[in-house]
Design a protein around this motif. Structure first.
Motif, PDB file in Angstrom:
ATOM      1  N   UNK A 197       0.847  -1.186   0.000  1.00  0.00           N
ATOM      2  CA  UNK A 197       0.000   0.000   0.000  1.00  0.00           C
ATOM      3  C   UNK A 197       0.882   1.235   0.000  1.00  0.00           C
ATOM      4  N   UNK A 198       0.319   2.342  -0.430  1.00  0.00           N
ATOM      5  CA  UNK A 198       1.061   3.597  -0.510  1.00  0.00           C
ATOM      6  C   UNK A 198       0.926   4.370   0.802  1.00  0.00           C
ATOM      7  N   UNK A 199       2.063   4.768   1.358  1.00  0.00           N
ATOM      8  CA  UNK A 199       2.031   5.583   2.570  1.00  0.00           C
ATOM      9  C   UNK A 199       1.531   6.988   2.215  1.00  0.00           C
ATOM     10  N   UNK A 200       1.275   7.801   3.215  1.00  0.00           N
ATOM     11  CA  UNK A 200       0.695   9.128   2.985  1.00  0.00           C
ATOM     12  C   UNK A 200       1.592   9.990   2.091  1.00  0.00           C
ATOM     13  N   UNK A 209      -5.216   7.958  -2.702  1.00  0.00           N
ATOM     14  CA  UNK A 209      -5.493   8.005  -1.273  1.00  0.00           C
ATOM     15  C   UNK A 209      -4.451   7.192  -0.502  1.00  0.00           C
ATOM     16  N   UNK A 210      -4.046   7.666   0.674  1.00  0.00           N
ATOM     17  CA  UNK A 210      -3.139   6.858   1.506  1.00  0.00           C
ATOM     18  C   UNK A 210      -3.730   5.482   1.760  1.00  0.00           C
ATOM     19  N   UNK A 211      -2.889   4.464   1.691  1.00  0.00           N
ATOM     20  CA  UNK A 211      -3.351   3.099   1.875  1.00  0.00           C
ATOM     21  C   UNK A 211      -3.860   2.439   0.619  1.00  0.00           C
ATOM     22  N   UNK A 212      -3.838   3.162  -0.515  1.00  0.00           N
ATOM     23  CA  UNK A 212      -4.287   2.573  -1.778  1.00  0.00           C
ATOM     24  C   UNK A 212      -3.368   1.431  -2.183  1.00  0.00           C
ATOM     25  N   UNK A 234       7.499   2.184  -6.162  1.00  0.00           N
ATOM     26  CA  UNK A 234       6.121   2.079  -5.716  1.00  0.00           C
ATOM     27  C   UNK A 234       5.263   2.461  -6.910  1.00  0.00           C
ATOM     28  N   UNK A 235       4.502   1.500  -7.436  1.00  0.00           N
ATOM     29  CA  UNK A 235       3.716   1.724  -8.650  1.00  0.00           C
ATOM     30  C   UNK A 235       2.224   1.684  -8.319  1.00  0.00           C
ATOM     31  N   UNK A 236       1.495   2.645  -8.858  1.00  0.00           N
ATOM     32  CA  UNK A 236       0.054   2.716  -8.618  1.00  0.00           C
ATOM     33  C   UNK A 236      -0.646   1.430  -9.055  1.00  0.00           C
ATOM     34  N   UNK A 237      -1.449   0.864  -8.154  1.00  0.00           N
ATOM     35  CA  UNK A 237      -2.136  -0.378  -8.476  1.00  0.00           C
ATOM     36  C   UNK A 237      -3.160  -0.240  -9.583  1.00  0.00           C
ATOM     37  N   UNK A 238      -3.686   0.986  -9.792  1.00  0.00           N
ATOM     38  CA  UNK A 238      -4.689   1.178 -10.835  1.00  0.00           C
ATOM     39  C   UNK A 238      -4.078   1.553 -12.175  1.00  0.00           C
ATOM     40  N   UNK A 239      -2.741   1.716 -12.207  1.00  0.00           N
ATOM     41  CA  UNK A 239      -2.112   2.105 -13.466  1.00  0.00           C
ATOM     42  C   UNK A 239      -0.947   1.194 -13.831  1.00  0.00           C
ATOM     43  N   UNK A 240      -0.803   0.112 -13.102  1.00  0.00           N
ATOM     44  CA  UNK A 240       0.308  -0.809 -13.338  1.00  0.00           C
ATOM     45  C   UNK A 240      -0.226  -2.215 -13.188  1.00  0.00           C
TER      46      UNK A 240
END
Length: 248
Positions: A197-200, A209-212, A234-240
């Motif tokens: 998940x992505x930190x703040x 959003x944090x925690x995405x 750290x790669x966005x889960x909705x774009x990777x």
């Protein structure tokens, strides 16, 4: 102006297969913004007329683009441009810049940090150097079609890249700089993917959003002399996304 703008249309006099020419033309329409994220494409019959090729040819090109992640087909609705993604999986050893170009996306980077620091235990192990030895740290926000895709932090042994802090331009491909100025050419890489998940702090830079959900990727890249790069991403889960083709 044509619905396809100034995009070069397939020409039977050219040596490339018509499906390849049609696919190239449609990729260009996505890359230049004529076809935007989420936009519905004309149906196969309309595309056939616009491109001047058969529907079978159009279908072949569309299937290739769907498999590469550029398009999505929805049963009963049609074909749409997907939100820009990086598609990871079985592929050649490429830089982020090359991956973006291969997907027909406009590559971009925002430099967040470029400095020299002491190697952490993790970086030292990956690069096969002593803990505390100087490394160049390069942290960038990576963009595709001007939207954030991921955060990448690269570490390189300072002894192998003297002067990199002054030489590397933020908009340039790191691998091109390494090849041109330091005779470093990637030979192989090892990658590990984890779900996280992505930190703040990271989320704010990535526009989520944090925690995405996010992919955490670690990569060690080697040339003929051994490891020269350790990258934490750290790669966005909705774009990777990761795709694999399996065979018996």
């Amino acid at each position: 102006m044509s619905e396809l703008g100034n995009t070069a249309l397939p020409d039977r006099r050219r040596p490339e297969p018509l499906w390849h020419q049609a696919e190239t033309a449609m990729r260009e329409l996505i890359a230049n913004g004529t076809w935007t994220d989420g936009m519905q494409l004309p149906n196969e019959a309309r595309l056939s007329g616009l491109l001047g090729v058969s529907r079978i040819t159009v279908r072949h090109a569309l299937r290739n683009m769907e498999e590469s992640g550029l398009l999505r087909r929805e049963h009963g609705r049609g074909t749409f441009v997907r939100s820009s993604r990086v598609i990871a999986g079985v592929r050649g050893l490429t830089s982020f810049t090359q991956e973006m170009a291969g997907l027909g996306l406009k590559v971009g980077s925002r430099l967040l940090d470029l400095c020299e620091e002491a190697a952490s235990p993790e970086a030292a192990t990956a690069l096969e150097i002593r803990e505390g030895e100087p490394v160049v740290k390069l942290r960038r926000l990576r963009l595709g079609n001007e939207a954030p895709i991921g955060l990448q932090t690269a570490y390189l042994p300072a002894a192998r890249v003297p002067g990199l802090l002054a030489l590397h331009q933020p908009s340039a491909s790191l691998y091109e700089t390494l090849k041109r100025d330091f005779s470093i050419t990637p030979r192989e890489a090892r990658e590990v993917y984890r779900v996280g998940t992505a930190c703040a702090e990271d989320a704010a830079l990535l526009g989520i959003e944090p925690g995405s959900p996010a992919f955490v990727v670690e990569r060690i890249t080697c040339d003929a002399l051994g490891p020269f790069e350790f990258v934490h991403s750290i790669m966005r889960g909705d774009r990777y996304e990761i795709r694999s083709r399996l065979h018996l």
